[in-house]
Write an enzyme that holds these catalytic residues in place. Sequence first.
Site, PDB file in Angstrom:
ATOM      1  N   ARG A   1       1.726 -10.914   5.626  1.00 13.62           N
ATOM      2  CA  ARG A   1       3.179 -10.863   5.836  1.00 13.62           C
ATOM      3  C   ARG A   1       3.552 -10.240   7.174  1.00 13.62           C
ATOM      4  O   ARG A   1       4.720 -10.262   7.564  1.00 13.62           O
ATOM      5  CB  ARG A   1       3.844 -10.132   4.668  1.00 13.62           C
ATOM      6  CG  ARG A   1       3.675 -10.928   3.364  1.00 13.62           C
ATOM      7  CD  ARG A   1       4.258 -10.206   2.187  1.00 13.62           C
ATOM      8  NE  ARG A   1       5.705 -10.137   2.251  1.00 13.62           N
ATOM      9  CZ  ARG A   1       6.466  -9.508   1.360  1.00 13.62           C
ATOM     10  NH1 ARG A   1       5.883  -8.896   0.348  1.00 13.62           N
ATOM     11  NH2 ARG A   1       7.760  -9.482   1.484  1.00 13.62           N
TER      12      ARG A   1
ATOM     13  N   PRO B   1       0.844  -1.212   0.000  1.00 17.23           N
ATOM     14  CA  PRO B   1       0.000   0.000   0.000  1.00 17.23           C
ATOM     15  C   PRO B   1       0.868   1.246   0.000  1.00 17.23           C
ATOM     16  O   PRO B   1       1.714   1.424   0.856  1.00 17.23           O
ATOM     17  CB  PRO B   1      -0.778  -0.105   1.321  1.00 17.23           C
ATOM     18  CG  PRO B   1      -0.594  -1.496   1.815  1.00 17.23           C
ATOM     19  CD  PRO B   1       0.684  -1.999   1.204  1.00 17.23           C
ATOM     20  N   GLU B   2       0.673   2.087  -1.002  1.00 18.94           N
ATOM     21  CA  GLU B   2       1.398   3.353  -1.093  1.00 18.94           C
ATOM     22  C   GLU B   2       0.504   4.452  -0.532  1.00 18.94           C
ATOM     23  O   GLU B   2      -0.646   4.202  -0.183  1.00 18.94           O
ATOM     24  CB  GLU B   2       1.752   3.630  -2.559  1.00 18.94           C
ATOM     25  CG  GLU B   2       2.696   2.615  -3.181  1.00 18.94           C
ATOM     26  CD  GLU B   2       4.122   2.751  -2.663  1.00 18.94           C
ATOM     27  OE1 GLU B   2       4.413   3.726  -1.944  1.00 18.94           O
ATOM     28  OE2 GLU B   2       4.943   1.880  -2.963  1.00 18.94           O
TER      29      GLU B   2
ATOM     30  N   ARG C   1      22.740  17.454  -1.760  1.00 19.03           N
ATOM     31  CA  ARG C   1      22.808  15.985  -1.791  1.00 19.03           C
ATOM     32  C   ARG C   1      23.397  15.444  -3.080  1.00 19.03           C
ATOM     33  O   ARG C   1      23.013  15.866  -4.169  1.00 19.03           O
ATOM     34  CB  ARG C   1      21.396  15.400  -1.661  1.00 19.03           C
ATOM     35  CG  ARG C   1      20.897  15.342  -0.253  1.00 19.03           C
ATOM     36  CD  ARG C   1      19.486  14.813  -0.283  1.00 19.03           C
ATOM     37  NE  ARG C   1      18.931  14.835   1.059  1.00 19.03           N
ATOM     38  CZ  ARG C   1      18.548  13.742   1.722  1.00 19.03           C
ATOM     39  NH1 ARG C   1      18.629  12.559   1.155  1.00 19.03           N
ATOM     40  NH2 ARG C   1      18.073  13.840   2.933  1.00 19.03           N
TER      41      ARG C   1
END
Length: 286
Positions: free
Chosen positions: A118, A2-3, A161
């Site tokens: 899971r 699930p995002e 970065r």
Amino acid sequence: MPELPEVETVRRGLEPAIMGAKITRVLLRRKNLRKPFPKAMKKRLEGLKVISVARRAKYLLVGLTGDVAGDVVLIWHLGMSGQVRIYKKGEKVPRPEKHDHVQIDLSGGVSLVYTDPRRFGLMDLSVLSEIENHPLLKDIGPEPLGRDFTGRVLKERLGARKTEIKLAIMDQKVVAGVGNIYASEALFKAGISPRRQAGKVSLEKANALVREIKVILKRAIKAGGSTLKDHRTTDGGLGYFQHSFAMYDKEGEPCPGCDCNVGRTGGIKRIVQGGRATFYCPRAQR
Ligand SMILES: [Zn+2]
């Protein structure tokens, strides 16, 4: 997995079903998910009333009142495979199956069943006033759909970065909840190479990227919302948005709107970044 859009869809399904209801019974069918359930969770939750159903990144935050110690929040993460099913008044909750780990009954005859094969999901409790300092939440960057997430803010957070931009926007500390597929798609739409150094993305490109992240997440939420209308279950694991991706899993195909000669260029390229697949066009994305 699930995002963010799926979690938001779950939130939108839950909100009208449980808002204002009182938790009458909590059934825990095991001692843990990814982590042990918080101490005395059953006892602490029973009797509390739902006052909010919010989301931060991929965490559902169910606000509850009625505890002697003050308002609390049930922090709920669906992990890799978690699903929430809602049973409304008059709908019989079926006999629990192997992976139905938690059942929450509420006033008004509503029951929630949490299934997680899971068991990477998680439930925790926090005092409402301290929720922003909770270890799971305190370092998370801005919400991608929030008004305060702009190109300028993204650029600031990327700083100097040296990591690749794809990995940087999937870093929760930079921005919350942009998953692998959405990152890949948004970079394509913004015309940015996924391999570009994060600190070298221009403000103009950062603006485009933020815009595309918002567009794709909103579209996915909308797709989830329409799915929700057709199904009674609030399914955190649905892949309903997968069919409308421009790039994902299309190695070797021409990318939409590209005039490159696929026979010569090989079309959409697949690379692996941080152990996850990225699909991009080396010609259209710089
Ligand atoms: Zn192309």
